[in-house]
Motif scaffolding. Structure first.
Motif, PDB file in Angstrom:
ATOM      1  N   SER A 304      56.910  53.086  23.867  1.00 55.80           N
ATOM      2  CA  SER A 304      57.851  53.808  24.718  1.00 55.80           C
ATOM      3  C   SER A 304      57.159  54.795  25.633  1.00 55.80           C
ATOM      4  O   SER A 304      56.169  55.411  25.271  1.00 55.80           O
ATOM      5  N   PHE A 305      57.695  54.895  26.833  1.00 61.69           N
ATOM      6  CA  PHE A 305      57.317  55.956  27.762  1.00 61.69           C
ATOM      7  C   PHE A 305      58.642  56.543  28.201  1.00 61.69           C
ATOM      8  O   PHE A 305      59.233  56.144  29.193  1.00 61.69           O
ATOM      9  N   SER A 306      59.145  57.475  27.406  1.00 64.20           N
ATOM     10  CA  SER A 306      60.543  57.894  27.509  1.00 64.20           C
ATOM     11  C   SER A 306      60.840  58.727  28.739  1.00 64.20           C
ATOM     12  O   SER A 306      61.909  58.609  29.337  1.00 64.20           O
ATOM     13  N   ILE A 452      67.368  49.675  37.219  1.00 68.88           N
ATOM     14  CA  ILE A 452      68.015  49.728  35.898  1.00 68.88           C
ATOM     15  C   ILE A 452      67.492  48.601  35.015  1.00 68.88           C
ATOM     16  O   ILE A 452      67.169  48.805  33.834  1.00 68.88           O
ATOM     17  N   ASN A 453      67.363  47.408  35.592  1.00 65.48           N
ATOM     18  CA  ASN A 453      66.881  46.260  34.815  1.00 65.48           C
ATOM     19  C   ASN A 453      65.439  46.459  34.354  1.00 65.48           C
ATOM     20  O   ASN A 453      65.088  46.156  33.215  1.00 65.48           O
ATOM     21  N   ASP A 460      61.394  42.899  27.069  1.00 70.04           N
ATOM     22  CA  ASP A 460      59.993  42.940  26.654  1.00 70.04           C
ATOM     23  C   ASP A 460      59.550  44.406  26.626  1.00 70.04           C
ATOM     24  O   ASP A 460      59.381  45.045  27.669  1.00 70.04           O
ATOM     25  N   GLU A 461      59.384  44.970  25.432  1.00 65.38           N
ATOM     26  CA  GLU A 461      59.089  46.389  25.290  1.00 65.38           C
ATOM     27  C   GLU A 461      57.762  46.776  25.937  1.00 65.38           C
ATOM     28  O   GLU A 461      57.631  47.856  26.518  1.00 65.38           O
ATOM     29  N   ASP A 462      56.756  45.905  25.824  1.00 63.47           N
ATOM     30  CA  ASP A 462      55.469  46.185  26.469  1.00 63.47           C
ATOM     31  C   ASP A 462      55.637  46.276  27.985  1.00 63.47           C
ATOM     32  O   ASP A 462      55.085  47.161  28.638  1.00 63.47           O
ATOM     33  N   LEU A 463      56.381  45.329  28.548  1.00 58.65           N
ATOM     34  CA  LEU A 463      56.567  45.294  29.989  1.00 58.65           C
ATOM     35  C   LEU A 463      57.373  46.507  30.457  1.00 58.65           C
ATOM     36  O   LEU A 463      57.051  47.132  31.470  1.00 58.65           O
ATOM     37  N   LYS A 464      58.408  46.863  29.699  1.00 59.90           N
ATOM     38  CA  LYS A 464      59.208  48.045  30.055  1.00 59.90           C
ATOM     39  C   LYS A 464      58.352  49.302  30.006  1.00 59.90           C
ATOM     40  O   LYS A 464      58.443  50.179  30.870  1.00 59.90           O
TER      41      LYS A 464
END
Length: 617
Positions: A304-306, A452-453, A460-464
């Protein structure tokens, strides 16, 4: 009492450190001193490891020995033991002889290889003359051997360079290739090449070093590490970093002159020398991707990068950093906030407001979408790739220019080459500027839905994770600070890198936000939910913006009264002001809720706002 002896040990290249050179020279020195009654000073062993005797600047320890002789730290009349005279110098005979005679002024010299003692204290002039002639011959031969060796090596390498496309240099090549038996071509190791292609693919899809590393090690059988010396058998971060910047992957070889720290690029890089593993466009996209991912120090989660506001959001009241706080979920609602670090730690700031993070992020994404004041562009375009390529060409030309500037300026060829390089650099600067101007005109902007997308809905958590890092890096390149305050609504004051200032207000209650540049009549408004109606929305925005100015005035007033002893009259005035603020706020609320398009109602409320504003004068 035994005479003192000192040891000077030198060898030329780092490869000799892997061999027996140091042990051999030192053990022979110890043996000689023991057999001949000398006391070897083991505290003062002068050694030049991996240093050339033909380069005086490298022989710092020998210079130190001479200094110690001059200061008396090395006893006069003692003995310097060396393997051979060429350990002392391989320079031109006049320089080497001058240094040799200077040393003899203080100490005798013994050479282990030819078992020769050179002494200035010998009273026999004939012996001294023979010693000088002998040393001249030895040092002359050492210089000639050194020069001959250099010339031969130069000729060998020049021949290899001249035939580089016909016969490959088989002494060194990257791990993903092997050379053919006839040395005329390279053969790709497909498994290694597949791993490299995957690394570039992941990088260009937004993955960072840590995520690429995790992916490769989770699929280690398919993408084995290139290092056979790895103790763990796993990929390491440094290998990925090197591969992503290694131009041999796109077929280039850069030849160098010199060795190790002193090596200097020789001529242009030779293209199409190696078989290409990825094409140049893929390589350049990776360089652009890497540059867009600068992250400051701080805590981030594994997946995460919140906080998109990281490094730019500050408290409106005290300008200290706003800290991200995640208190988890409660009744299926996230409890994520930004709060002033100074107030949280009991400092002088008294604004301990917890700003709801999701509301702030939603507003930010609106502001940087295609209709916002800071639109984010999509993936690298052809123009951006051309800019990156020109920047690399410009850097290469600047490096060549720096090397030439240190050369002989009287040489016509060098003067002409400097002029050519200056012209090339000027041309590239101009072209880069034109391309960057064109990029601003043609770049495609993200829509709010795109953002938003990519920032919130990506599965994909890594990509997000990497999407959010890249966006945060982009924002930090554009924005100095965002001052945030919570009044009756969320207020954000943006100071940009170019010192322009924007004010943004979002009122979640009314699902309406807006932004305008200070000193500019242009502004943007956005209906966060529901159907947009510009004539209604523009009036609603005008009321919210005007009311926000009053709340800012009210906030400044209350901060000014904070440390003042308030009498009954002050308290009555504050109470009256609060009632008026709440009354006007209710009028605005009713107007916006009804989607009122009545100009008379709008004018009446605007008059009420102006009357309220006058109370602060």
């Amino acid at each position: 009492m035994s005479k003192k002896a000192y040891s000077y040990i030198r060898y030329s290249s780092p490869q000799q450190a892997k061999g027996d050179s140091y042990r051999r020279q030192f053990s022979k020195t110890v043996e000689y001193c023991k057999e001949n009654g000398y006391e070897l000073d083991t505290d003062l062993i002068y050694k030049e490891l991996g240093k050339s005797a033909s380069k005086p600047n490298e022989q710092k320890r020998l210079k130190k020995f001479i200094e110690d002789c001059e200061t008396g730290r090395v006893e006069k009349g003692s003995l310097l033991v060396v393997e051979n005279l060429d350990r002392l110098s391989r320079q031109k005979i006049n320089i080497a002889m001058s240094q040799f005679l200077n040393i003899l002024e203080y100490v005798d010299i013994y050479t282990l290889q030819d078992k020769k003692l050179y002494s200035n204290s010998d009273g026999n002039d004939k012996n001294q003359l023979i010693d000088i002639i002998t040393s001249l011959v030895v040092m002359s031969r050492a210089y000639e051997e050194s020069e001959t060796k250099k010339l031969r090596l130069k000729e060998v390498w020049q021949e290899k360079r001249d035939k580089i496309q016909v016969k490959k240099i088989n002494s060194s090549y990257p791990h993903w290739l092997t050379v053919s038996e006839d040395c005329k071509s390279f053969i790709i190791k497909e498994k290694a090449a597949d791993a490299i292609r995957k690394i570039f693919e992941l990088c260009n899809n937004g993955y960072g070093f840590s995520q690429i590393l995790r992916y490769l090690n989770n699929n280690i059988e398919k993408y084995p590490t290139p290092s056979s010396r790895s103790k763990t058998g796993l990929w390491v971060r440094s290998t990925i970093q090197l591969l992503l910047s290694d131009r041999r992957i796109i077929g280039e070889i850069q030849l160098y002159k010199g060795a190790y720290k002193e090596k200097v690029a020789q001529g242009e890089a030779v293209k199409d020398y190696y078989p290409k593993i990825v094409d140049e466009e893929t390589f350049l996209k990776a360089q652009i991707s890497l540059k867009s991912r600068s992250i400051q120090k701080g805590k981030i989660g594994k997946y995460s990068f919140s906080n998109l506001f990281r490094g730019i959001a500050v408290c409106y009241n005290c300008s200290n950093v706003l800290e991200f706080v995640d208190k988890g979920k409660n009744n299926k609602r996230t409890r994520r906030y930004l709060t002033c670090t100074d107030a949280k730690r009991g400092g002088s700031c008294n604004v301990s407001t917890h700003y709801k993070y999701d509301e702030l992020e939603l507003m930010l994404l609106h502001l940087i979408s295609e209709n916002g004041f800071l639109p984010v562009k999509v993936d690298p375009s052809e123009i951006e790739i051309k800019i990156q390529k020109n920047k690399e060409l410009k850097k290469s030309a600047e490096n060549k220019l720096n090397i030439l500037i240190e050369q002989d300026f009287t040489a016509t060829a060098i003067i002409n080459k400097i002029k050519d390089l200056n012209n090339e650099i000027d041309f590239l600067k101009k072209e880069i500027k034109e391309l960057e101007d064109n990029l601003e005109k043609v770049e495609i902007k993200y829509t709010f839905e795109d953002l938003i997308n990519e920032m919130k809905n990506e599965q994909d958590e890594d990509l997000k994770f990497n999407n959010r890092i890249r966006l945060n890096s982009y924002l930090k390149n554009k924005i100095k600070t965002i001052k945030i305050a919570k009044l009756h609504n969320i207020y954000m004051n943006f100071t940009m890198i170019d010192n322009s200032v924007y004010d943004a207000i979002i009122d979640i209650k009314y699902n309406l936000g807006g932004c305008e540049k200070k000193g500019d009549k242009d502004f943007k408004i956005k209906k966060l939910n529901g159907t947009e109606n510009y004539s209604i929305d523009i009036r609603s925005w005008s009321l919210i913006k005007s009311f926000n100015l009053i709340i800012l005035k009210y906030s400044d007033l209350m901060l000014g009264l904070e440390n003042k002893n308030k009498n009954e009259e002050d308290l009555n005035d504050i109470d009256k002001l609060n009632k008026e603020i709440n009354r006007v706020n209710l009028l605005i609320s009713n107007f916006i809720k009804k989607d009122n398009d009545n100009s008379n109602d709008f004018e009446k409320i605007l008059t009420e706002i102006m009357a309220l504003y006058n109370l602060f004068k």
